[in-house]
Design a protein around this motif. Structure first.
Motif: not given
Ligand code: CTP
Ligand SMILES: C[C@](O)(CO)[C@H](O)COP(=O)(O)O
Length: 234
Positions: A12-13, A21
């Motif tokens: 959740g960056r 999140k």
């Molecule tokens: N290595 C990862 C990256 C993401 N997800 C999941 O994929 C979904 C959609 O990804 P995103 O909205 O990009 O989540 P995050 O990667 O946590 O957000 P960010 O890119 O802001 O870090 C989310 O439920 C997230 O938990 C996951 O299971 N494994």
């Protein structure tokens, strides 16, 4: 009948909080629990595998939700790695030909009607299907200076949502091929497209939002509270 894979291993960056999140509470439950229940509530969904981050201190350790089995596995560095781990953690009784729903843990507002239409349309399709929403706004291309340098044609452009519905074996092989090739696949349909397949687009609601920033959390709270606090999607 189908099983669900819930990628929930993200950091959740873009959300920018210490608590990932998917564990923030909206309308009486965590974002993750709303997303999980939204798929488990359908009678044709048998259970779920949730891909969590290694040593996730927030994982509640569910073994069943709503009377259906919930398994967990360790996700990976990218969403696609987590989805593949989830597919590989499915029970052996879920054979290659069985349908698997992949639904983001970060999409708590999935409406039951959208899920029902996806299962109906996808289940009758040879390739599989995904929920998606037609682009309804004008799309601008940004220059390095943050100014608009042009307008992109939006005819036949759709925003991919989740769940996405594919058969276990075909999706596993497509993701393995993409990851082995070092291809950055941001959804399951993209992995299938790389194999030359054309998944069916099933129109979904615009309010099936992905919680990405804190502002999304407030909107999800409003939407879910309006459907009945702490209940599954009515
Ligand atoms: N290595 C990862 C990256 C993401 N997800 C999941 O994929 C979904 C959609 O990804 P995103 O909205 O990009 O989540 P995050 O990667 O946590 O957000 P960010 O890119 O802001 O870090 C989310 O439920 C997230 O938990 C996951 O299971 N494994
Ligand atoms: C799978 C997805 O939600 C479809 O729009 C999206 O690709 C996830 O992207 P993210 O960058 O991992 O949030």
């Amino acid at each position: 009948m189908a099983w669900a894979v819930i990628p929930a291993a993200g950091a959740g960056r873009r959300f920018g909080a210490a608590l990932p999140k998917q564990y923030h509470e909206v309308a009486g439950r965590s974002v993750l629990e709303h997303s999980l229940r939204a798929v488990l509530d359908h009678p044709d969904v048998d259970g779920a595998v949730i891909a969590i981050a290694a040593d996730d201190p927030h994982w509640p350790g569910w073994r069943e939700v709503g009377g259906k089995p919930v398994l967990s596995c360790i996700g990976g560095g990218e969403r696609a790695d987590s989805v593949l781990a989830g597919l590989q953690a499915l029970p052996a009784t879920v054979d290659e030909s069985q349908w698997v729903l992949v639904h983001d843990a970060a999409r708590p507002c999935l409406h039951r009607d959208d899920l029902a239409r996806l299962l109906e349309a996808g289940g009758a399709d040879a390739v599989g299907a995904l929920l998606a929403a037609p682009v309804r706004d004008t799309l601008k291309r940004a220059g390095d200076d943050g100014r608009s340098v042009g307008t992109e044609p939006r005819e036949r452009l759709w925003r991919a949502l989740t769940p996405q519905l594919f058969r276990r074996g075909g999706l596993t092989r497509a993701l393995q091929a993409a990851l082995a090739a070092g291809a950055a696949v941001t959804d399951e349909a993209m992995a299938m497209e790389r194999m030359g397949l054309k998944p069916r687009l099933v129109e979904g609601r615009d309010d099936n939002l992905k919680v990405t920033t804190p502002a999304d959390l407030a909107l999800a709270e409003f939407l879910l509270a309006g459907r009945g606090k702490g209940r599954s999607t009515p």
